[in-house]
Design a protein around this motif. Structure first.
Motif, short mmCIF file in Angstrom:
data_model
loop_
_atom_site.label_atom_id
_atom_site.label_comp_id
_atom_site.label_asym_id
_atom_site.label_seq_id
_atom_site.Cartn_x
_atom_site.Cartn_y
_atom_site.Cartn_z
N THR A 355 5.06 -57.39 16.19
CA THR A 355 4.68 -58.72 16.65
C THR A 355 5.82 -59.64 16.23
N CYS A 356 5.79 -60.87 16.71
CA CYS A 356 6.80 -61.83 16.27
C CYS A 356 6.73 -61.98 14.75
N THR A 357 5.50 -62.07 14.23
CA THR A 357 5.32 -62.25 12.79
C THR A 357 5.94 -61.11 11.99
N GLY A 362 10.15 -58.69 8.55
CA GLY A 362 11.11 -57.62 8.36
C GLY A 362 12.52 -58.15 8.20
N LEU A 363 12.89 -59.08 9.04
CA LEU A 363 14.24 -59.64 8.97
C LEU A 363 14.44 -60.46 7.70
N GLU A 364 13.40 -61.17 7.28
CA GLU A 364 13.50 -61.93 6.02
C GLU A 364 13.70 -60.98 4.84
N THR A 365 13.02 -59.82 4.90
CA THR A 365 13.19 -58.84 3.82
C THR A 365 14.62 -58.34 3.77
N HIS A 394 9.90 -64.08 21.59
CA HIS A 394 11.17 -63.37 21.48
C HIS A 394 12.29 -64.31 21.03
N ARG A 395 12.22 -65.55 21.46
CA ARG A 395 13.24 -66.53 21.01
C ARG A 395 13.17 -66.77 19.51
N LYS A 396 11.96 -66.80 18.95
CA LYS A 396 11.83 -66.99 17.50
C LYS A 396 12.50 -65.83 16.76
N VAL A 397 12.30 -64.62 17.28
CA VAL A 397 12.93 -63.46 16.64
C VAL A 397 14.45 -63.55 16.77
N ILE A 398 14.92 -63.93 17.94
CA ILE A 398 16.36 -64.04 18.17
C ILE A 398 16.99 -65.04 17.19
N LYS A 399 16.30 -66.14 16.97
CA LYS A 399 16.81 -67.15 16.04
C LYS A 399 16.96 -66.56 14.64
N LYS A 400 15.98 -65.76 14.24
CA LYS A 400 16.04 -65.12 12.92
C LYS A 400 17.16 -64.07 12.88
N ILE A 401 17.34 -63.36 13.99
CA ILE A 401 18.43 -62.37 14.05
C ILE A 401 19.77 -63.07 13.82
N GLU A 402 19.95 -64.22 14.43
CA GLU A 402 21.22 -64.95 14.32
C GLU A 402 21.55 -65.29 12.87
N GLU A 403 20.52 -65.52 12.06
CA GLU A 403 20.75 -65.86 10.64
C GLU A 403 21.38 -64.69 9.88
N TYR A 410 20.83 -53.50 19.54
CA TYR A 410 20.42 -52.84 20.78
C TYR A 410 19.04 -53.38 21.15
N PHE A 411 18.93 -53.97 22.32
CA PHE A 411 17.63 -54.41 22.82
C PHE A 411 17.11 -53.38 23.81
N VAL A 412 15.90 -52.91 23.57
CA VAL A 412 15.26 -51.95 24.47
C VAL A 412 14.16 -52.69 25.24
N GLY A 413 14.25 -52.70 26.54
CA GLY A 413 13.31 -53.46 27.36
C GLY A 413 13.98 -54.70 27.94
N THR A 414 13.16 -55.57 28.47
CA THR A 414 13.72 -56.73 29.19
C THR A 414 13.44 -58.07 28.53
N GLU A 415 12.44 -58.13 27.64
CA GLU A 415 11.98 -59.43 27.15
C GLU A 415 12.99 -60.12 26.23
N PHE A 416 13.60 -59.38 25.33
CA PHE A 416 14.61 -60.00 24.46
C PHE A 416 15.77 -60.53 25.30
N VAL A 417 16.20 -59.71 26.24
CA VAL A 417 17.38 -60.08 27.04
C VAL A 417 17.08 -61.30 27.89
N LYS A 418 15.85 -61.40 28.42
CA LYS A 418 15.49 -62.57 29.22
C LYS A 418 15.40 -63.84 28.37
#
Length: 468
Positions: A355-357, A362-365, A394-403, A410-418
């Motif tokens: 989930t987004c949560t 996971g990324l914070e850890t 997905h945008r919330k996760v992307i923002k955390k990835i950027e940090e 690697y993005f699997v599927g279409t939602e992250f890329v969109k």
């Protein structure tokens, strides 16, 4: 036929026990005792009671003959024996078996499961959008001195929960069962089978929001467990838990009798913590007292399941020293933020679901673990069933990835890329999971951090095959 397995109930099951539990017509009397209950004809080993479940994509009635050929001693069916006799052929005469006809085989299975429930002294029901399995596993570890039965695998729905209950043995002290849902009313149905004494709601998150429409609706669906339990353990950190359950509890007069909140500044909370690649050291505080726990293999995503489990364990009378001692043997299940050193890489397997949560946790850890200059490679599958919220989540996760500035995602599927902004500096590739595996094998180098996560259907767990 489906892949659900048989279970050993810990003693023979009598025909009279079955007929006392569910409304049925006995059309043929054969063996009076069964060793196990099964809904999977492929797993029949002999002497089972086979229930012919009828689902959306399968019909167990088509496998009655197979079950009898494999040695089933009894059949529960919606169809009459006379009606299916021609499809069974000579086996009707050659095999000795009992045959019961019921109006609905799934409801009959529920009735029988209620009978098995009586073998268990106290049942703890666990629901929530994330953390059900981790909570169950931690709590099972803490209660290990007791005879306990629990959810097997992910058998936590209207079919799976009864199968898990069929594993109950006489005089089980505790039953710890996960309760999953995809629509309103399903938690009530599961509670009517398992009859939990204690309820835990782990956290409300976006799982199935595409099906239920809003976070509030998800919370209300999960909150159905409150109608059944005497004692409820709720997540104070979760905004929707505080808001929706607060509303639901206002008018309740009989159940639950006791409410315990876990999380920040509540009945039990984590005052401080230190985290390393091996686990955490946490200082607990609140109404159950103060204590510092060493928690191997437990990181930020498992903090709330740990809080809930410790709260229940303390409520049940375990002292802090026993909790700490038992916790030393806790090992997460595969796919639930399990950190492993595999050959030259540190692999974080969080591939069971997403989930987004849970992505954010996971990324914070990973950020907290301070891997320094080591290259980080993420393999992320989409968050599925997110409905209209998908892009925002997905945008919330992307923002955390950027940090975290990973070397490659690697993005699997279409939602992250969109959802990714064209100005994002994230270096990423978008390909199917088999291509990711091939590509990753070419670039892996020593001391890299590989984090694997995604909704289960994206099959990100296949990446682990690289280290087999």
């Amino acid at each position: 036929m489906n892949s659900i397995q048989n279970f050993d109930p810990g003693g023979s099951i009598s025909l009279s026990f079955i007929t006392s539990l569910t409304n049925c017509e006995i059309e043929r009397v054969g063996p009076m005792e069964f060793e196990r209950i099964s809904i999977d004809s492929r797993d029949i080993k002999g002497k089972e009671l086979f229930i012919a479940i009828k689902g959306k994509n399968f019909d167990g009635h088509n496998f009655i003959r197979n079950a009898l050929e494999q040695g089933a001693f009894g059949i529960i069916s919606e169809l009459s024996l006379a009606g299916i006799a021609s499809s069974l052929g000579d086996i009707v005469f050659e095999n000795d078996f009992s045959f019961m006809r019921v109006p609905n085989t799934i409801l009959a299975m529920h009735d029988i499961a209620r009978g098995f429930r009586q073998r268990i002294e106290r049942v703890i029901g666990i629901t929530g959008s994330v953390g059900k399995t981790t909570t169950k596993e931690i709590l099972k570890t803490l209660l290990k001195r007791y005879q306990t039965v629990s959810t097997f695998g992910n058998f936590n729905n209207e079919i799976g929960l009864p199968l898990s209950l069929f594993r109950a043995k006489k005089n089980d002290k505790f039953g710890i069962f996960e309760m999953a849902m995809r629509s309103r009313g399903e938690i009530s149905q599961l509670c009517s089978i398992a009859l939990p004494d204690i309820g835990i709601i782990t956290r409300i998150a976006e799982s199935h929001i595409g099906l239920l429409g809003s976070m509030e609706n998800i919370a209300r669906a999960k909150g159905e467990i409150l109608d059944f339990v005497n004692s409820a353990f709720l997540n104070f950190n979760c905004t929707y838990s505080r808001k929706i359950f607060g509303e639901m509890l206002k008018n309740k007069r009989e159940k639950p009798k006791e409410i315990f909140w876990f999380g920040k500044v509540s009945d039990i909370y984590i005052k401080s913590y230190e985290i390393s690649i091996y686990g955490s050291r946490l200082e607990f505080s609140g109404r159950f007292g103060n204590f510092a726990l060493n928690a191997p293999n437990i990181f930020l995503p498992q903090f709330e399941p740990l809080l809930a489990s410790v709260a229940v364990a303390r409520f049940l009378g375990l002292d802090w020293n026993e909790i700490n001692d038992n916790l030393q043997s806790y090992v997460p299940l595969q796919g639930r933020f399990l950190i492993k050193k595999l050959r030259d890489q540190i692999v974080i397997d969080d591939s069971y679901n997403a989930t987004c949560t849970s992505f954010i946790k996971g990324l914070e850890t990973i950020k907290s673990l301070k891997f320094g200059s080591r290259r980080k490679i993420f393999i992320f599958g989409d968050i599925l069933e997110a409905g209209d919220e998908s892009k925002d989540l997905h945008r919330k996760v992307i923002k955390k990835i950027e940090e975290l500035d990973p070397y490659l995602v690697y993005f699997v599927g279409t939602e992250f890329v969109k959802s990714i902004d064209h100005n994002s500096k994230i270096r990423f590739k978008n390909m199917d999971i088999d291509c990711v595996k091939e590509d990753l094998a070419k670039i892996l180098s020593k001391d890299e951090i590989v984090y694997i996560k995604g909704s289960n259907s994206t099959k990100t767990w296949k990446i682990l095959e690289l280290w087999n």
